[in-house]
Write an enzyme that holds these catalytic residues in place. Structure first.
Site, PDB file in Angstrom:
ATOM      1  N   HIS A 264       0.912  -0.998   0.053  1.00  8.75           N
ATOM      2  CA  HIS A 264       0.063  -0.030  -0.019  1.00  8.75           C
ATOM      3  C   HIS A 264       0.818   1.228  -0.066  1.00  8.75           C
ATOM      4  O   HIS A 264       1.529   1.345  -0.904  1.00  8.75           O
ATOM      5  CB  HIS A 264      -0.825  -0.051   1.060  1.00  8.75           C
ATOM      6  N   HIS A 303      -2.827  -2.207  -9.559  1.00  5.48           N
ATOM      7  CA  HIS A 303      -3.678  -1.789  -8.686  1.00  5.48           C
ATOM      8  C   HIS A 303      -4.818  -2.374  -8.469  1.00  5.48           C
ATOM      9  O   HIS A 303      -5.321  -3.002  -9.695  1.00  5.48           O
ATOM     10  CB  HIS A 303      -4.036  -0.058  -9.080  1.00  5.48           C
ATOM     11  N   ASP A 359       2.652   5.392  -7.042  1.00  6.55           N
ATOM     12  CA  ASP A 359       3.908   5.377  -6.282  1.00  6.55           C
ATOM     13  C   ASP A 359       4.850   5.015  -7.287  1.00  6.55           C
ATOM     14  O   ASP A 359       6.150   5.280  -6.802  1.00  6.55           O
ATOM     15  CB  ASP A 359       3.835   4.370  -5.278  1.00  6.55           C
TER      16      ASP A 359
HETATM   17  N1  ACO Z   1       4.371  -7.200 -10.470  1.00  8.74           N
HETATM   18  C1  ACO Z   1       4.115  -8.345 -11.017  1.00  8.74           C
HETATM   19  N2  ACO Z   1       3.303  -9.079 -11.048  1.00  8.74           N
HETATM   20  C2  ACO Z   1       1.942  -8.206 -10.435  1.00  8.74           C
HETATM   21  C3  ACO Z   1       2.235  -7.054  -9.910  1.00  8.74           C
HETATM   22  C4  ACO Z   1       3.401  -6.653 -10.102  1.00  8.74           C
HETATM   23  N3  ACO Z   1       3.376  -5.222  -9.391  1.00  8.74           N
HETATM   24  N4  ACO Z   1       0.824  -6.732  -9.323  1.00  8.74           N
HETATM   25  C5  ACO Z   1       0.118  -7.915  -9.844  1.00  8.74           C
HETATM   26  N5  ACO Z   1       0.821  -8.735 -10.521  1.00  8.74           N
HETATM   27  C6  ACO Z   1       0.208 -10.110 -10.918  1.00  8.74           C
HETATM   28  C7  ACO Z   1      -0.024 -10.916  -9.577  1.00  8.74           C
HETATM   29  O1  ACO Z   1       1.074 -11.862  -9.826  1.00  8.74           O
HETATM   30  C8  ACO Z   1      -1.146 -11.858 -10.254  1.00  8.74           C
HETATM   31  O2  ACO Z   1      -0.739 -12.719 -11.299  1.00  8.74           O
HETATM   32  P1  ACO Z   1      -1.269 -14.148 -11.340  1.00  8.74           P
HETATM   33  O3  ACO Z   1      -2.629 -13.768 -12.017  1.00  8.74           O
HETATM   34  O4  ACO Z   1      -0.505 -14.859 -12.339  1.00  8.74           O
HETATM   35  O5  ACO Z   1      -1.295 -14.939 -10.024  1.00  8.74           O
HETATM   36  C9  ACO Z   1      -1.950 -10.912 -10.870  1.00  8.74           C
HETATM   37  O6  ACO Z   1      -0.779  -9.990 -11.161  1.00  8.74           O
HETATM   38  C10 ACO Z   1      -3.051 -10.177  -9.937  1.00  8.74           C
HETATM   39  O7  ACO Z   1      -2.594  -9.886  -8.763  1.00  8.74           O
HETATM   40  P2  ACO Z   1      -3.173  -9.667  -7.416  1.00  8.74           P
HETATM   41  O8  ACO Z   1      -2.099  -9.674  -6.277  1.00  8.74           O
HETATM   42  O9  ACO Z   1      -3.936 -10.793  -7.523  1.00  8.74           O
HETATM   43  O10 ACO Z   1      -3.957  -8.300  -7.600  1.00  8.74           O
HETATM   44  P3  ACO Z   1      -4.346  -7.398  -6.530  1.00  8.74           P
HETATM   45  O11 ACO Z   1      -5.446  -6.453  -6.801  1.00  8.74           O
HETATM   46  O12 ACO Z   1      -4.724  -8.117  -4.998  1.00  8.74           O
HETATM   47  O13 ACO Z   1      -2.995  -6.542  -6.082  1.00  8.74           O
HETATM   48  C11 ACO Z   1      -1.542  -4.858  -5.854  1.00  8.74           C
HETATM   49  C12 ACO Z   1      -3.114  -5.031  -6.003  1.00  8.74           C
HETATM   50  C13 ACO Z   1      -1.241  -5.390  -4.543  1.00  8.74           C
HETATM   51  C14 ACO Z   1      -1.330  -3.228  -5.730  1.00  8.74           C
HETATM   52  C15 ACO Z   1      -0.501  -5.280  -6.770  1.00  8.74           C
HETATM   53  O14 ACO Z   1      -0.670  -4.902  -7.949  1.00  8.74           O
HETATM   54  C16 ACO Z   1       0.859  -5.155  -6.329  1.00  8.74           C
HETATM   55  O15 ACO Z   1       1.444  -5.903  -5.438  1.00  8.74           O
HETATM   56  N6  ACO Z   1       1.768  -3.979  -6.767  1.00  8.74           N
HETATM   57  C17 ACO Z   1       2.859  -3.834  -6.249  1.00  8.74           C
HETATM   58  C18 ACO Z   1       2.751  -2.927  -4.800  1.00  8.74           C
HETATM   59  C19 ACO Z   1       2.317  -1.458  -5.175  1.00  8.74           C
HETATM   60  O16 ACO Z   1       2.818  -0.857  -6.231  1.00  8.74           O
HETATM   61  N7  ACO Z   1       1.532  -1.086  -4.166  1.00  8.74           N
HETATM   62  C20 ACO Z   1       0.852   0.190  -4.347  1.00  8.74           C
HETATM   63  C21 ACO Z   1      -0.461   0.158  -4.929  1.00  8.74           C
HETATM   64  S1  ACO Z   1      -1.395   1.803  -4.887  1.00  8.74           S
HETATM   65  C22 ACO Z   1      -1.590   2.163  -3.518  1.00  8.74           C
HETATM   66  O17 ACO Z   1      -1.814   1.387  -2.534  1.00  8.74           O
HETATM   67  C23 ACO Z   1      -1.310   3.661  -3.136  1.00  8.74           C
END
Ligand code: ACO
Length: 425
Positions: A264, A303, A359
């Site tokens: 987050h 996201h 971010d």
């Molecule tokens: N890099 C690589 N793969 C990713 C990323 C990423 N940043 N984000 C999601 N994925 C992939 C997952 O591995 C998953 O793949 P799969 O279907 O093969 O298993 C798919 O995309 C879906 O991901 P989830 O984790 O299920 O999606 P969720 O909606 O729960 O996640 C999140 C959202 C937590 C923001 C995620 O995209 C992430 O971890 N991003 C990196 C951290 C980040 O930048 N956070 C800031 C968010 S903005 C904020 O909070 C202010």
């Protein structure tokens, strides 16, 4: 004939149910009636709230597929261009842009309540010199509840508003004190000027630190972009903890703790660490390969709601250019641009709809402004406090809201008798 209901047939029993649909939602409690025999009734299973609305809200609108963000109906692009953070905070809290006199009163309230009790300073003194400032921030904001016992009076609207501007006013002071503590510098006390925050961070021997106007405006726009984002993880913490009717300082401490995590608000710090870890533009392809192979994530990408370019990231990219013109180009920018270029063309990221989020570039700006990485989540928490408080006030005024207490699907042991020590294997 069309009707605003959902018809459900339970194939276990053959019974049919008509469930009302209102505002595009069914009530989860309407599922109670769907039972087999004497069981507890059907529940919806939704870890991480992937498709559960926990409240009704009038504050922020997001259309994740189209990359739209609006505060109280106003597009984020217009607010970022024309407004200020303080005016935006007022809008988020009270629903309308302030008149001149309302803005003056609001600005007065925010700028004249930024002093913190000297004993909070002693609390900060007790932290290790290398304590993470976000840990200091969430501890000290929680501690403020002990200085304002009247904050427990959450059912009095005027008292609620008082706590709201106090909290918005004092968060920058706590943040700046945490920063100065980490450098071993004397605390710089707040004054009633709007450039107060940068002065509290950076003042050395000069009487008053004068920020470069471009940097001051850049920080203000970053604050606007971070002010609210509907039911994100930390706001959910604010509402969930606030639903126990605890005082707002304790609830903000919980929200700040949620924001601290790398998935987050801690992501901006994690992005910078990632860029530094990659080290050179030429190593980006290798890094992306690792991410695709499941070794870590591309921080600052993806996201829960945006399945398109995060509109805040677009605005931030523009601010980054302005800041780099003043402070010089951040050497990590080339790595970030290359990451973005490759990821946006890569099938893995395209299929999962992973785009840069707020971010991805904000950390580069903060770093260019001379702020250390562990201050990045703190810089997120300061403006998000206005969003947390708006959501908290909205929740308390909403007759539908109750103590947050989700259900579970129990998969554990059936009843069994206690086994004395000698009988255990
Ligand atoms: N890099 C690589 N793969 C990713 C990323 C990423 N940043 N984000 C999601 N994925 C992939 C997952 O591995 C998953 O793949 P799969 O279907 O093969 O298993 C798919 O995309 C879906 O991901 P989830 O984790 O299920 O999606 P969720 O909606 O729960 O996640 C999140 C959202 C937590 C923001 C995620 O995209 C992430 O971890 N991003 C990196 C951290 C980040 O930048 N956070 C800031 C968010 S903005 C904020 O909070 C202010």
């Amino acid at each position: 004939m069309a009707s605003d209901t959902l018809t459900v047939i339970d194939n276990r029993t053959g019974k049919k149910y008509d469930i009302p649909i209102k505002n595009g939602a069914i009530k989860a409690t309407d599922l109670f009636q769907i039972k087999v025999g004497n069981d507890d009734g059907l529940v919806s299973y939704d870890p991480g709230f992937m498709n559960t609305a926990s409240c009704q809200s009038k504050i922020t609108y997001i259309d994740g597929d189209r990359g739209i963000l609006r505060y109280r109906g106003y597009p984020i692009e217009q607010i970022a261009e024309k407004s200020t953070y303080l005016e935006t905070a007022y809008l988020i809290l009270y629903g309308e842009l302030p008149t001149q006199s309302q803005l003056e009163e609001w600005t007065h309230n925010i700028t004249f309540h930024s002093i913190i009790h000297e004993n909070i300073k002693k609390l900060i003194d007790g932290f290790h010199h290398d304590a993470h400032p976000m840990g200091i921030l969430l501890s000290t904001v929680g501690a403020l509840s002990t200085f304002y016992p009247e904050a427990k009076n959450i059912f009095d609207v005027d008292s609620r508003h008082d706590q709201t501007y106090r909290l918005i006013s004092k968060m920058p002071t706590l943040a700046a004190f945490a920063y100065r503590h980490s450098l071993g510098l004397p605390y710089s006390y707040p004054d009633n000027d709007l450039s107060n925050f940068l002065n509290m961070l950076f003042k050395m021997t000069e009487l008053k630190y004068k920020p470069h106007p471009v940097l001051e405006r850049a920080l203000d726009v970053l604050f606007i972009l971070h002010a609210d984002h509907e039911q994100n993880c930390s706001t959910n913490a604010m509402r969930s903890v606030g639903s126990s009717q605890v005082d707002p300082y304790s609830a903000v401490a919980a929200a700040a703790a949620a924001l601290y995590g790398p998935l987050h608000g801690g992501a901006n710090e994690a992005v910078l660490r990632m860029l530094m870890g990659i080290g050179a533009k030429g190593k980006v392809t290798e890094f992306i390969k690792k991410v695709k192979g499941g070794e870590g994530r591309l921080m600052g990408f993806g996201h829960r709601v945006y399945k398109n370019y995060d509109p805040r990231a677009k605005i931030i990219k523009g601010i980054a250019d302005q800041v780099f013109e003043v402070k010089g180009r951040n050497p990590l920018l080339d790595i970030a641009l290359e990451l973005e270029r490759i990821a946006l063309e890569d099938e893995y990221f395209i299929r999962r709809k992973l785009y840069p989020n707020v971010d991805f570039y904000s950390g580069l700006i903060y770093q260019s402004m001379g702020l250390p990485m562990d201050m990045f989540p703190v810089l997120f928490a300061i403006p998000r406090t206005s969003g947390w408080m708006a959501q908290w006030e909205e929740m308390l005024a909403d007759a539908d809201q109750k103590l947050a207490r989700p259900k579970q699907v129990y998969l554990g042991a059936e009843p069994r008798d206690y086994v004395p020590m000698e009988g255990r294997s």
